[in-house]
Design a protein around this motif. Structure first.
Motif, PDB file in Angstrom:
ATOM      1  N   SER A 144       0.851  -1.188   0.000  1.00 39.92           N
ATOM      2  CA  SER A 144       0.000   0.000   0.000  1.00 39.92           C
ATOM      3  C   SER A 144       0.885   1.235   0.000  1.00 39.92           C
ATOM      4  CB  SER A 144      -0.907  -0.003   1.233  1.00 39.92           C
ATOM      5  OG  SER A 144      -1.691   1.159   1.286  1.00 39.92           O
ATOM      6  N   LYS A 145       0.559   2.200  -0.839  1.00 38.04           N
ATOM      7  CA  LYS A 145       1.376   3.404  -0.971  1.00 38.04           C
ATOM      8  C   LYS A 145       0.536   4.641  -0.629  1.00 38.04           C
ATOM      9  CE  LYS A 145       4.025   1.441  -4.851  1.00 38.04           C
ATOM     10  NZ  LYS A 145       5.387   1.485  -4.250  1.00 38.04           N
ATOM     11  N   PRO A 146       1.125   5.648   0.004  1.00 36.96           N
ATOM     12  CA  PRO A 146       0.392   6.885   0.297  1.00 36.96           C
ATOM     13  C   PRO A 146       0.593   7.924  -0.812  1.00 36.96           C
ATOM     14  CG  PRO A 146       2.462   6.909   1.462  1.00 36.96           C
ATOM     15  CD  PRO A 146       2.425   5.600   0.706  1.00 36.96           C
ATOM     16  N   TYR A 147      -0.457   8.688  -1.089  1.00 38.37           N
ATOM     17  CA  TYR A 147      -0.295   9.837  -1.971  1.00 38.37           C
ATOM     18  C   TYR A 147       0.561  10.867  -1.243  1.00 38.37           C
ATOM     19  CZ  TYR A 147      -3.813   8.474  -5.444  1.00 38.37           C
ATOM     20  OH  TYR A 147      -4.499   7.844  -6.446  1.00 38.37           O
ATOM     21  N   ALA A 148       1.414  11.553  -1.984  1.00 39.62           N
ATOM     22  CA  ALA A 148       2.324  12.511  -1.369  1.00 39.62           C
ATOM     23  C   ALA A 148       1.634  13.805  -0.954  1.00 39.62           C
ATOM     24  CB  ALA A 148       3.474  12.821  -2.325  1.00 39.62           C
ATOM     25  N   TYR A 149       0.702  14.317  -1.772  1.00 39.44           N
ATOM     26  CA  TYR A 149       0.122  15.631  -1.513  1.00 39.44           C
ATOM     27  C   TYR A 149      -1.408  15.611  -1.499  1.00 39.44           C
ATOM     28  CZ  TYR A 149       4.865  17.198  -2.255  1.00 39.44           C
ATOM     29  OH  TYR A 149       6.218  17.364  -2.146  1.00 39.44           O
ATOM     30  N   ASN A 150      -1.957  14.473  -1.072  1.00 39.36           N
ATOM     31  CA  ASN A 150      -3.413  14.360  -0.983  1.00 39.36           C
ATOM     32  C   ASN A 150      -3.758  13.607   0.288  1.00 39.36           C
ATOM     33  OD1 ASN A 150      -4.332  15.201  -3.928  1.00 39.36           O
ATOM     34  ND2 ASN A 150      -2.575  13.841  -4.161  1.00 39.36           N
ATOM     35  N   GLN A 151      -4.776  14.072   0.992  1.00 38.97           N
ATOM     36  CA  GLN A 151      -5.190  13.389   2.210  1.00 38.97           C
ATOM     37  C   GLN A 151      -6.671  13.612   2.476  1.00 38.97           C
ATOM     38  OE1 GLN A 151      -2.598  15.349   5.096  1.00 38.97           O
ATOM     39  NE2 GLN A 151      -4.305  16.614   5.815  1.00 38.97           N
ATOM     40  N   TRP A 152      -7.224  12.779   3.381  1.00 38.70           N
ATOM     41  CA  TRP A 152      -8.603  12.931   3.816  1.00 38.70           C
ATOM     42  C   TRP A 152      -8.670  14.038   4.867  1.00 38.70           C
ATOM     43  CZ3 TRP A 152     -11.908  10.548   0.826  1.00 38.70           C
ATOM     44  CH2 TRP A 152     -11.573   9.338   0.229  1.00 38.70           C
ATOM     45  N   THR A 153      -9.845  14.602   5.078  1.00 40.11           N
ATOM     46  CA  THR A 153     -10.015  15.622   6.105  1.00 40.11           C
ATOM     47  C   THR A 153     -10.002  15.004   7.500  1.00 40.11           C
ATOM     48  OG1 THR A 153     -12.418  15.444   5.851  1.00 40.11           O
ATOM     49  CG2 THR A 153     -11.297  17.173   4.596  1.00 40.11           C
ATOM     50  N   SER A 154     -10.289  13.713   7.595  1.00 41.74           N
ATOM     51  CA  SER A 154     -10.197  12.959   8.844  1.00 41.74           C
ATOM     52  C   SER A 154      -9.934  11.504   8.468  1.00 41.74           C
ATOM     53  CB  SER A 154     -11.481  13.102   9.684  1.00 41.74           C
ATOM     54  OG  SER A 154     -12.615  12.726   8.934  1.00 41.74           O
ATOM     55  N   THR A 155      -9.792  10.638   9.438  1.00 39.45           N
ATOM     56  CA  THR A 155      -9.468   9.251   9.115  1.00 39.45           C
ATOM     57  C   THR A 155     -10.653   8.579   8.406  1.00 39.45           C
ATOM     58  OG1 THR A 155     -10.335   8.319  11.182  1.00 39.45           O
ATOM     59  CG2 THR A 155      -8.061   9.130  11.201  1.00 39.45           C
ATOM     60  N   PRO A 156     -10.395   7.540   7.612  1.00 44.99           N
ATOM     61  CA  PRO A 156     -11.486   6.830   6.948  1.00 44.99           C
ATOM     62  C   PRO A 156     -12.554   6.337   7.916  1.00 44.99           C
ATOM     63  CG  PRO A 156      -9.401   6.197   5.966  1.00 44.99           C
ATOM     64  CD  PRO A 156      -9.063   7.057   7.151  1.00 44.99           C
ATOM     65  N   ALA A 157     -12.156   5.858   9.095  1.00 41.89           N
ATOM     66  CA  ALA A 157     -13.133   5.377  10.072  1.00 41.89           C
ATOM     67  C   ALA A 157     -14.053   6.509  10.517  1.00 41.89           C
ATOM     68  CB  ALA A 157     -12.416   4.774  11.277  1.00 41.89           C
ATOM     69  N   GLN A 158     -13.490   7.702  10.724  1.00 47.54           N
ATOM     70  CA  GLN A 158     -14.304   8.846  11.131  1.00 47.54           C
ATOM     71  C   GLN A 158     -15.240   9.283  10.011  1.00 47.54           C
ATOM     72  OE1 GLN A 158     -10.998  11.363  12.188  1.00 47.54           O
ATOM     73  NE2 GLN A 158     -11.241  10.987  14.381  1.00 47.54           N
ATOM     74  N   LEU A 159     -14.736   9.283   8.783  1.00 45.96           N
ATOM     75  CA  LEU A 159     -15.580   9.646   7.642  1.00 45.96           C
ATOM     76  C   LEU A 159     -16.727   8.659   7.477  1.00 45.96           C
ATOM     77  CD1 LEU A 159     -12.851  10.632   5.006  1.00 45.96           C
ATOM     78  CD2 LEU A 159     -14.494  12.173   6.097  1.00 45.96           C
ATOM     79  N   LEU A 160     -16.428   7.366   7.642  1.00 45.75           N
ATOM     80  CA  LEU A 160     -17.462   6.340   7.495  1.00 45.75           C
ATOM     81  C   LEU A 160     -18.491   6.421   8.621  1.00 45.75           C
ATOM     82  CD1 LEU A 160     -15.207   3.361   6.378  1.00 45.75           C
ATOM     83  CD2 LEU A 160     -17.060   4.378   5.039  1.00 45.75           C
ATOM     84  N   THR A 161     -18.042   6.722   9.827  1.00 47.43           N
ATOM     85  CA  THR A 161     -18.976   6.873  10.949  1.00 47.43           C
ATOM     86  C   THR A 161     -19.954   8.014  10.679  1.00 47.43           C
ATOM     87  OG1 THR A 161     -17.348   6.059  12.555  1.00 47.43           O
ATOM     88  CG2 THR A 161     -19.184   7.349  13.416  1.00 47.43           C
ATOM     89  N   GLN A 162     -19.428   9.155  10.240  1.00 47.10           N
ATOM     90  CA  GLN A 162     -20.273  10.313   9.951  1.00 47.10           C
ATOM     91  C   GLN A 162     -21.242  10.000   8.811  1.00 47.10           C
ATOM     92  OE1 GLN A 162     -17.313  13.262   9.077  1.00 47.10           O
ATOM     93  NE2 GLN A 162     -16.604  13.419  11.183  1.00 47.10           N
ATOM     94  N   ARG A 163     -20.729   9.331   7.766  1.00 43.02           N
ATOM     95  CA  ARG A 163     -21.567   9.046   6.600  1.00 43.02           C
ATOM     96  C   ARG A 163     -22.674   8.055   6.932  1.00 43.02           C
ATOM     97  NH1 ARG A 163     -21.470  12.412   2.318  1.00 43.02           N
ATOM     98  NH2 ARG A 163     -21.714  11.374   0.308  1.00 43.02           N
ATOM     99  N   MET A 164     -22.330   7.025   7.706  1.00 42.88           N
ATOM    100  CA  MET A 164     -23.340   6.026   8.054  1.00 42.88           C
ATOM    101  C   MET A 164     -24.439   6.638   8.904  1.00 42.88           C
ATOM    102  SD  MET A 164     -24.073   2.871   7.450  1.00 42.88           S
ATOM    103  CE  MET A 164     -22.471   2.288   6.852  1.00 42.88           C
ATOM    104  N   LYS A 165     -24.067   7.463   9.878  1.00 44.28           N
ATOM    105  CA  LYS A 165     -25.076   8.115  10.710  1.00 44.28           C
ATOM    106  C   LYS A 165     -25.960   9.033   9.871  1.00 44.28           C
ATOM    107  CE  LYS A 165     -22.588   8.116  15.132  1.00 44.28           C
ATOM    108  NZ  LYS A 165     -21.989   8.951  16.208  1.00 44.28           N
ATOM    109  N   ALA A 166     -25.342   9.786   8.963  1.00 45.27           N
ATOM    110  CA  ALA A 166     -26.098  10.711   8.122  1.00 45.27           C
ATOM    111  C   ALA A 166     -27.052   9.965   7.199  1.00 45.27           C
ATOM    112  CB  ALA A 166     -25.142  11.575   7.310  1.00 45.27           C
ATOM    113  N   ARG A 167     -26.588   8.848   6.643  1.00 42.48           N
ATOM    114  CA  ARG A 167     -27.434   8.082   5.720  1.00 42.48           C
ATOM    115  C   ARG A 167     -28.617   7.448   6.444  1.00 42.48           C
ATOM    116  NH1 ARG A 167     -30.599   6.701   3.048  1.00 42.48           N
ATOM    117  NH2 ARG A 167     -30.651   5.310   1.239  1.00 42.48           N
TER     118      ARG A 167
END
Length: 207
Positions: free
Chosen positions: A83-106
């Motif tokens: 697995s490789k990381p993008y050098a100059y791109n990132q999420w606003t928060s961790t994937p787990a946090q994004l998924l938690t927010q999205r699941m609750k919203a949905r």
């Protein structure tokens, strides 16, 4: 054969350079999230929110490798185990946090009463989710998919009611971080819809 091998090596190196970008450029970091919550299609049969009742949605968990805002990708055609990381791109928060927010919203969008773990006294139904895979996978240098796989478990009165694994793979519209973000957002929305339908099909709570 040797020439073909050399060409493949150059192609992989070029792809890595494109995705990782050149560190000497000092490029600014781009941040991504899942974007606005999409509207529910009017042609879709809504899940029965009343059948689901109130649900405590626990924070999504996952492997330590996802406990970071860095965006990851895999070159399946080169080395699927790396697995490789993008050098100059990132999420606003961790994937787990994004998924938690999205699941609750949905769920809330569908009319489900969504509670947090601090509201434990208000409901005996708890939804827990564990991410198994969350990545942008490149099959070729120009074609990739956003892949999400998670295991969801429903508990009532501390007893397991049901457990199921949900997986979705969505083609990325472009071979870069922006395309991966879009594909993973769409995959997350698709999994959320699947989880919602699954919850609605479970026997209703007797609380």
């Amino acid at each position: 054969m040797i020439n073909a091998t050399i060409r493949n090596c150059f192609a992989i190196a070029a792809m890595a350079a494109l995705l990782g970008a050149c560190a000497s450029k000092g490029m600014p970091t781009s941040q991504f999230d899942f974007g606005p919550l999409p509207a529910v299609p009017t042609t879709a049969a809504p899940a029965s929110a009343s059948n689901i009742g109130a649900v405590i949605v626990a924070d999504v968990t996952g492997p330590a490798a996802l406990d970071t805002e860095r965006m990851q990708y895999r070159l399946l055609y080169a080395d699927a185990r790396q697995s490789k990381p993008y050098a100059y791109n990132q999420w606003t928060s961790t994937p787990a946090q994004l998924l938690t927010q999205r699941m609750k919203a949905r769920l809330a969008q569908a009319g489900v009463k969504v509670l947090s773990t601090t509201d434990a006294a208000a409901s005996t139904t708890v939804l827990r989710m564990e991410v198994q895979d969350f990545a942008q996978n490149f099959d070729t240098a120009t074609a990739s998919n956003g892949v999400l796989s998670l295991r969801a478990s429903v508990f009532r009165s501390h007893k397991l009611v049901d457990q199921k694994t949900f997986s979705r793979s969505v083609p990325a519209p472009s071979a870069d971080a922006a395309g991966g973000a879009r594909a993973l957002a769409d995959a997350s929305d698709a999994v959320a819809a699947d989880v919602l339908s699954w919850l609605a099909a479970l026997p209703p709570s007797r609380e």
